[in-house]
Enzyme design. Structure first.
Site, PDB file in Angstrom:
ATOM      1  N   GLU A   1      12.792  -3.684  10.461  1.00 13.36           N
ATOM      2  CA  GLU A   1      12.384  -2.513   9.686  1.00 13.36           C
ATOM      3  C   GLU A   1      11.284  -1.777  10.435  1.00 13.36           C
ATOM      4  OE1 GLU A   1      11.318  -1.525   5.117  1.00 13.36           O
ATOM      5  OE2 GLU A   1      10.228  -3.218   5.976  1.00 13.36           O
TER       6      GLU A   1
ATOM      7  N   GLY B   1       6.805  -6.545  -0.377  1.00 11.90           N
ATOM      8  CA  GLY B   1       6.227  -6.563   0.966  1.00 11.90           C
ATOM      9  C   GLY B   1       7.262  -6.969   1.991  1.00 11.90           C
ATOM     10  N   SER B   2       6.820  -7.548   3.080  1.00 11.11           N
ATOM     11  CA  SER B   2       7.719  -7.932   4.162  1.00 11.11           C
ATOM     12  C   SER B   2       8.482  -9.195   3.804  1.00 11.11           C
ATOM     13  CB  SER B   2       6.927  -8.167   5.452  1.00 11.11           C
ATOM     14  OG  SER B   2       6.133  -9.334   5.329  1.00 11.11           O
TER      15      SER B   2
ATOM     16  N   TRP C   1       0.784  -1.230   0.000  1.00  7.77           N
ATOM     17  CA  TRP C   1       0.000   0.000   0.000  1.00  7.77           C
ATOM     18  C   TRP C   1       0.819   1.284   0.000  1.00  7.77           C
ATOM     19  CZ3 TRP C   1       2.210   1.952   4.213  1.00  7.77           C
ATOM     20  CH2 TRP C   1       2.592   1.076   5.238  1.00  7.77           C
TER      21      TRP C   1
ATOM     22  N   CYS D   1      10.401   1.344   1.556  1.00  2.64           N
ATOM     23  CA  CYS D   1      11.362   0.253   1.764  1.00  2.64           C
ATOM     24  C   CYS D   1      12.790   0.760   1.712  1.00  2.64           C
ATOM     25  CB  CYS D   1      11.139  -0.857   0.745  1.00  2.64           C
ATOM     26  SG  CYS D   1      11.056  -0.297  -0.961  1.00  2.64           S
TER      27      CYS D   1
ATOM     28  N   GLU E   1      10.682  -8.174  -3.860  1.00  2.00           N
ATOM     29  CA  GLU E   1      11.295  -6.949  -3.321  1.00  2.00           C
ATOM     30  C   GLU E   1      10.732  -6.796  -1.919  1.00  2.00           C
ATOM     31  OE1 GLU E   1      11.580  -3.737  -1.655  1.00  2.00           O
ATOM     32  OE2 GLU E   1      10.259  -2.876  -3.185  1.00  2.00           O
ATOM     33  N   LEU E   2      11.584  -7.065  -0.918  1.00  2.00           N
ATOM     34  CA  LEU E   2      11.104  -7.181   0.454  1.00  2.00           C
ATOM     35  C   LEU E   2      11.590  -6.018   1.303  1.00  2.00           C
ATOM     36  CD1 LEU E   2      11.674 -11.029   0.663  1.00  2.00           C
ATOM     37  CD2 LEU E   2       9.674  -9.777  -0.157  1.00  2.00           C
TER      38      LEU E   2
ATOM     39  N   HIS F   1      -3.820  -6.097  -5.134  1.00  2.00           N
ATOM     40  CA  HIS F   1      -3.279  -4.945  -4.420  1.00  2.00           C
ATOM     41  C   HIS F   1      -3.598  -5.056  -2.933  1.00  2.00           C
ATOM     42  CE1 HIS F   1      -1.172  -1.311  -4.399  1.00  2.00           C
ATOM     43  NE2 HIS F   1      -1.814  -0.631  -5.322  1.00  2.00           N
TER      44      HIS F   1
END
Length: 458
Positions: free
Chosen positions: A362, A209-210, A133, A265, A231-232, A158
């Protein structure tokens, strides 16, 4: 019937409720995307390019509307939303301009006689895109633009809190002339999503995301022998070395920590500062962070809006509490404001050590973790002392030295020198270690989901 309800995090007001799709309904969308792909793949790269150029123009024509929608759904600053729309338009234009060359057939030779060989980058089918998001338009667009140019179709799941943004993106793509079924948006739960990953018509899966979510999605896709690009998360370190210009370091460190309300990120999250300049940096940095006032994200003057949801607010709040309980000290912020909305103040934590969320994890919010290093070498060691490896930064007057450190020693996918930024269409984007694998942008993303087909001629 299950539903998704979107909420304005600045006010707590309900925006809209959407019905969830059943598995059959989602598979119908997937099958429609596959049928559209069968036609789309027959076009040349040059024939696909004008569709992307038209989408770019259509997005720009709706900049104000899209920015306002993203702000209402996620709390991002209105001005940042407008910048996001422009970035998305630029990505479509980059893909249209460079795609035909990036994806062109490659002439090679094979065998002892040097016979002719051709490597052809062919599309593979429907790409399943699972997106977060924090950038409601950019996250799906960076997948969509690259894969449309490559000749693939795209099905987007999404994040639920920005459902409206995902649906509006599809509407505008269709308005711009994209075949209606080539890009689908599906509203489904996690179990249906896992089933979709395993569906034979899904040929690749990409997710942002995570790292925890990445492990799950990556494992489901691997069992089905589907290629993934992940892509974390990250806890990017920005090094302030002994010869750093403190004014520059502070300017970009503040920018890097509060950009997009700290929910990025590749935000600057850990600030690893050499002992020689530690006091000067911390003093100036804290003064500027302390001066940042929270406000209405629709207001042009606001520098820090709310977090994206109450759940995200609680996560950040608890991470700070845990870090402080373990010995960190808040020089500013760190307390929950008495106001409506998911607001969390700009916060500076010092005395941050391993074992704290501020060091190990994070923090997706405007919270800076400052870590003292003995010297420059120790700073580089601390920066790499992380399970993550997405981005990072170096503040150093000697740019050639900084370049060498970035190239040879920084264990991340991206490094900024004496600056801060999020993404550029012409530079690869992605990470290493628990920050995932694969690359987007810079032409790299266009080839991630293609079949590099080797053709041997006599």
């Amino acid at each position: 019937m299950s539903t998704i309800t979107t909420t304005n995090p600045a006010t707590g007001e309900t925006i809209k409720t959407y019905p969830m799709m059943t598995r059959d309904e989602a598979e119908t969308k997937l099958k429609a995307a596959h049928e559209a792909f069968l036609d789309w793949r027959s076009l040349s790269h040059a024939q696909r390019a004008p569709y992307l150029t038209k989408i770019a123009k259509t997005l720009r024509d709706h900049t104000d509307e899209l920015a306002e929608l993203m702000t209402r759904e996620t709390g991002k600053l209105l001005k940042d939303g407008k910048t996001e729309v422009e970035l998305c338009a630029a990505i479509f234009e980059y893909s249209a301009e460079h795609g035909p060359d990036v994806l062109a057939d490659e002439e090679r030779t094979h065998g002892q006689k040097g016979s002719r060989g051709v490597v052809s980058h062919q599309p593979i089918g429907v790409i399943y895109s699972i997106q977060p998001w924090n950038f409601p338009l950019y996250q799906p667009v960076r997948v969509l633009a690259a894969n449309l140019m490559a000749g693939n179709a795209c099905v987007l799941k999404h994040a639920s809190i920005c459902t409206g943004s995902g649906l509006r993106l599809r509407e505008l793509c269709i308005e711009a002339g994209l075949p209606e079924d080539l890009f689908q948006v599906i509203l489904i739960d996690h179990d249906t999503s896992d089933a979709l990953i395993e569906h034979p018509l899904v040929r690749g899966v990409t997710m942002t995301g995570s790292d925890g979510a990445g492990r799950h999605i990556g494992s489901v896709a691997a069992k089905a022998l589907k290629k993934t690009v992940l892509e974390l998360g990250s806890n990017d370190a920005y090094l302030v070395l002994e010869d750093a210009d403190i004014e520059t370091a502070v300017k970009f460190s503040v920018m890097g920590r509060i950009y997009n309300n700290g929910e990025t990120c590749v935000s600057a999250k850990r600030f690893v500062v050499a002992d020689k300049v530690y006091d000067a940096f911390v003093s100036a940095f804290t003064d500027q962070m302390k001066a940042i006032e929270m406000g209405d994200p629709m207001d042009k003057a606001t520098k820090l809006g709310p977090l994206s949801s109450n759940d995200q607010f609680e996560t950040v709040r608890d991470q700070v509490k845990d870090s402080v309980a373990k010995g960190a000290k808040a020089l500013c912020g760190g307390t929950v404001p008495d106001r409506t909305g998911a607001y969390y103040p700009a916060t500076v934590l010092v005395d941050v050590t391993p074992g704290m969320p501020a060091y190990d994890d994070e923090i997706f919010g405007p919270v800076a973790a400052v870590i003292r290093a003995k010297d420059d070498e120790d700073a580089m060691r601390i920066a790499n002392d992380s399970r993550y490896g997405l981005g990072g930064g170096i503040f150093c007057k000697d740019e050639e030295r900084a370049l060498k450190l970035a190239r040879d020693h920084f264990d991340t996918g991206m490094v900024r020198i004496n600056s801060f930024g999020a993404a550029d269409p012409n530079m690869p984007f992605g990470g290493v270690k628990d920050s995932g694998y694969g690359r987007e942008h810079g032409g790299f993303g266009m080839k991630e989901f293609t079949n590099a087909k080797a053709i041997f001629l006599p």
